[in-house]
Scaffold this motif. Structure first.
Motif, mmCIF file in Angstrom:
data_model
loop_
_atom_site.group_PDB
_atom_site.id
_atom_site.type_symbol
_atom_site.label_atom_id
_atom_site.label_comp_id
_atom_site.label_asym_id
_atom_site.label_seq_id
_atom_site.Cartn_x
_atom_site.Cartn_y
_atom_site.Cartn_z
ATOM 1 N N ARG A 233 0.829 -1.200 0.000
ATOM 2 C CA ARG A 233 0.000 0.000 0.000
ATOM 3 C C ARG A 233 0.864 1.251 0.000
ATOM 4 N NH1 ARG A 233 -5.092 1.695 1.441
ATOM 5 N NH2 ARG A 233 -5.753 -0.484 1.702
ATOM 6 N N GLY A 234 0.500 2.223 -0.840
ATOM 7 C CA GLY A 234 1.220 3.482 -0.926
ATOM 8 C C GLY A 234 2.306 3.510 -1.989
ATOM 9 N N ASP A 235 2.693 2.323 -2.513
ATOM 10 C CA ASP A 235 3.704 2.281 -3.566
ATOM 11 C C ASP A 235 3.113 2.734 -4.898
ATOM 12 O OD1 ASP A 235 5.792 1.354 -1.993
ATOM 13 O OD2 ASP A 235 5.354 -0.763 -2.387
ATOM 14 N N TRP A 236 4.012 3.144 -5.790
ATOM 15 C CA TRP A 236 3.636 3.456 -7.159
ATOM 16 C C TRP A 236 3.849 2.230 -8.038
ATOM 17 C CZ3 TRP A 236 1.592 7.855 -9.399
ATOM 18 C CH2 TRP A 236 1.548 9.003 -8.589
ATOM 19 N N VAL A 237 2.943 2.028 -8.999
ATOM 20 C CA VAL A 237 3.112 1.004 -10.016
ATOM 21 C C VAL A 237 2.698 1.601 -11.350
ATOM 22 C CG1 VAL A 237 0.791 0.015 -9.659
ATOM 23 C CG2 VAL A 237 2.595 -1.379 -10.704
ATOM 24 N N ALA A 238 3.458 1.302 -12.394
ATOM 25 C CA ALA A 238 3.131 1.775 -13.734
ATOM 26 C C ALA A 238 2.599 0.611 -14.557
ATOM 27 C CB ALA A 238 4.356 2.371 -14.410
ATOM 28 N N ILE A 239 1.533 0.872 -15.330
ATOM 29 C CA ILE A 239 0.931 -0.143 -16.194
ATOM 30 C C ILE A 239 0.984 0.350 -17.628
ATOM 31 C CG2 ILE A 239 -1.132 -1.498 -16.712
ATOM 32 C CD1 ILE A 239 -2.097 -0.888 -13.841
ATOM 33 N N ALA A 306 6.578 -2.176 -12.092
ATOM 34 C CA ALA A 306 5.963 -1.868 -13.378
ATOM 35 C C ALA A 306 5.411 -3.140 -14.005
ATOM 36 C CB ALA A 306 6.968 -1.216 -14.321
ATOM 37 N N VAL A 307 4.277 -2.992 -14.696
ATOM 38 C CA VAL A 307 3.604 -4.110 -15.358
ATOM 39 C C VAL A 307 3.385 -3.740 -16.819
ATOM 40 C CG1 VAL A 307 1.498 -5.502 -15.471
ATOM 41 C CG2 VAL A 307 2.425 -4.816 -13.237
ATOM 42 N N ASP A 308 3.880 -4.590 -17.727
ATOM 43 C CA ASP A 308 3.660 -4.365 -19.155
ATOM 44 C C ASP A 308 2.719 -5.431 -19.703
ATOM 45 O OD1 ASP A 308 4.570 -3.061 -21.835
ATOM 46 O OD2 ASP A 308 4.665 -5.233 -22.143
ATOM 47 N N ILE A 309 1.727 -4.986 -20.503
ATOM 48 C CA ILE A 309 0.726 -5.904 -21.052
ATOM 49 C C ILE A 309 0.793 -5.930 -22.574
ATOM 50 C CG2 ILE A 309 -1.747 -6.502 -20.954
ATOM 51 C CD1 ILE A 309 -1.940 -4.792 -18.446
ATOM 52 N N VAL A 310 1.784 -5.253 -23.164
ATOM 53 C CA VAL A 310 1.827 -5.096 -24.620
ATOM 54 C C VAL A 310 2.860 -6.011 -25.269
ATOM 55 C CG1 VAL A 310 2.134 -3.463 -26.510
ATOM 56 C CG2 VAL A 310 1.006 -2.729 -24.391
ATOM 57 N N GLY A 311 4.108 -5.943 -24.849
ATOM 58 C CA GLY A 311 5.139 -6.764 -25.485
ATOM 59 C C GLY A 311 6.529 -6.391 -25.025
ATOM 60 N N ALA A 312 7.540 -7.066 -25.552
ATOM 61 C CA ALA A 312 8.915 -6.893 -25.107
ATOM 62 C C ALA A 312 9.414 -5.463 -25.317
ATOM 63 C CB ALA A 312 9.827 -7.881 -25.832
ATOM 64 N N GLU A 313 9.000 -4.820 -26.405
ATOM 65 C CA GLU A 313 9.485 -3.474 -26.686
ATOM 66 C C GLU A 313 9.012 -2.481 -25.641
ATOM 67 O OE1 GLU A 313 9.329 -0.056 -30.219
ATOM 68 O OE2 GLU A 313 8.575 -2.076 -30.610
ATOM 69 N N THR A 314 7.730 -2.519 -25.307
ATOM 70 C CA THR A 314 7.212 -1.587 -24.299
ATOM 71 C C THR A 314 7.681 -1.976 -22.902
ATOM 72 O OG1 THR A 314 5.142 -2.848 -24.384
ATOM 73 C CG2 THR A 314 5.225 -0.769 -25.598
#
Length: 420
Positions: A233-239, A306-314
């Motif tokens: 809780r309180g952390d930042w995450v990027a999607i 960080a969480v990526d849902i698009v692919g290796a490049e992103t």
């Protein structure tokens, strides 16, 4: 209280009885959230319609004489499918020859329908229940969605409350499973403190027999077990890819758990929806270098998850936004890629994939997840994806998959009504 007329089919010694539903005598159970419509159901016919993939690169072929799958284990149920949610893997698998154990094969990962058989009278779901089923066990053809009837396990089926649309529910399952495992297992987030409390899956894993966890996901399951590594809780995450269904759900679960979330997407098309779901910062994906700079600026160069849902490049772009210095307590930054990760690795970053098979190989984990999903739907804490409903049943799926492949439906899920 609901009274259900049932009968038990005699079976050979050592087998479990199969219970069929015959008739509902009243309209509701004691729990008013789950309504049961009066109807009459008989034993299913011996054959069904199904879509078969007969060759790599080919379209699916509709057949009408395919055997209905049979339940063979105590935990299994049989579902009459009402709606099928389409996923990119449904066309990518045949096109690029992955996720196809044999030919001919049946695909399809998301379904919703009615339970018509159970193999255990103490099952957590019952005959007549409306359920959604994320079919993550793609190697078991009985569990595929592109057919009229499918087998599932009761610990992988979530009951659909009467307030939820069956068709929208068919779009939810696999994305929900991926989101929960990504946040709760790979990144170690404890959902017990959420506004609608869920499980602490790392705590659940500690109580399991390690040998019972498939070897190829065992390392991933415990990569964030150390307290200093866990997202909290309180952390930042990027999607990156926040406008996908998995992105929408990951955003909602993150906000329920008290995280600050940066969402990268086509903001002109999806910004309003992401803002409504609680995004703290919206970053447009069109200018990728600018996006990296904005994420680093907003998080003051201290982003650790960080969480990526698009692919290796992103995923590589997200990697550049992370603070990859190893902290004094030995903890790292964490990057999760659902569809790919950078080839070169940094020592200060832990790289994750989603241990998707944990959902169907661990009854305890699976049941914790679907039970929480039921509560999220009951309380309205989780908003269902927006859908585009296609009519025409199984015979229309090839055409619907072409629409999905072309990308003309963005930020929504295509759901096919089977008309059953």
């Amino acid at each position: 209280m609901t009274t259900i007329s049932t009968y038990t089919v005699p079976v050979a010694e050592g087998k479990y009885p199969t219970v069929f539903h015959r008739e509902f005598l009243v309209e509701q159970r004691a729990d008013p959230t789950y309504t049961v419509q009066p109807q009459s159901t008989t034993i299913p016919p011996p054959t069904q319609s199904a879509l078969l993939l007969k060759g790599v690169g080919e379209k699916y072929t509709l057949v009408t004489d395919h055997a209905i799958p049979t339940i063979s284990k105590k935990d299994e149920i049989l579902v009459k499918i009402q709606a099928v949610g389409l996923n990119p893997v449904d066309w990518k698998g045949p096109a690029y020859n992955f996720g196809i154990p044999a030919l001919p094969w049946i695909n399809g990962r998301d379904l919703a329908g009615t339970v018509i058989q159970v193999n255990d009278e103490n099952s957590r779901v019952h005959v007549g229940d409306k359920v959604l089923v994320p079919s993550t066990d793609y190697r078991d053809i009985r569990k595929a969605a592109f057919q009229e009837y499918a087998v599932a396990t009761h610990f992988n089926a979530a009951r659909i409350p009467s307030s939820s649309d069956v068709h929208a529910s068919a779009s939810l399952g696999v994305a929900f499973v991926a989101s929960v495992l990504a946040l709760g297992v790979s990144l170690g987030l404890d959902f017990r403190g959420s506004r609608c409390p869920g499980p602490d899956l790392q705590d659940v894993l500690e109580g399991l027999d390690v040998e019972g966890i498939p070897g190829d996901i065992r390392g991933e399951c415990f990569a964030s077990v150390a307290e200093g590594e866990r997202l909290r809780r309180g952390d930042w995450v990027a999607i990156w890819g926040a406008s996908t269904t998995t992105g929408y759900i990951t955003l909602q679960l993150a906000k329920l758990a008290g995280l600050h979330v940066v969402c990268v997407a086509d903001i002109a098309r999806h910004g309003a929806r992401l803002h409504q779901l609680g995004a703290d910062v919206l970053v447009d994906r069109q200018d990728t270098e600018r996006a990296v700079d904005i994420i680093r600026g907003v998080t003051k160069g201290k982003l650790r998850y960080a969480v990526d849902i698009v692919g290796a490049e992103t995923a590589g772009l997200l990697e550049r936004t992370l603070d990859d210095t190893i902290r004094e307590d030995g903890s790292h930054a964490h990057l999760l890629g659902l569809t790919g990760l950078p080839k070169e690795r940094k020592p200060g970053v832990v790289y994750h994939t989603v241990p998707i098979k944990l959902f169907h190989t661990s009854p305890v984990v699976g049941e914790k997840m679907v039970s929480w999903l039921e509560r999220l739907l009951e309380t309205g804490a989780l908003q269902l994806p927006e859908i585009v409903r296609h009519e025409g049943g199984l015979s229309s799926i090839n055409e619907s998959l072409e629409v999905l492949r072309q990308g003309s439906v963005s930020g929504k899920r295509i759901v096919v009504d089977l008309g059953l």
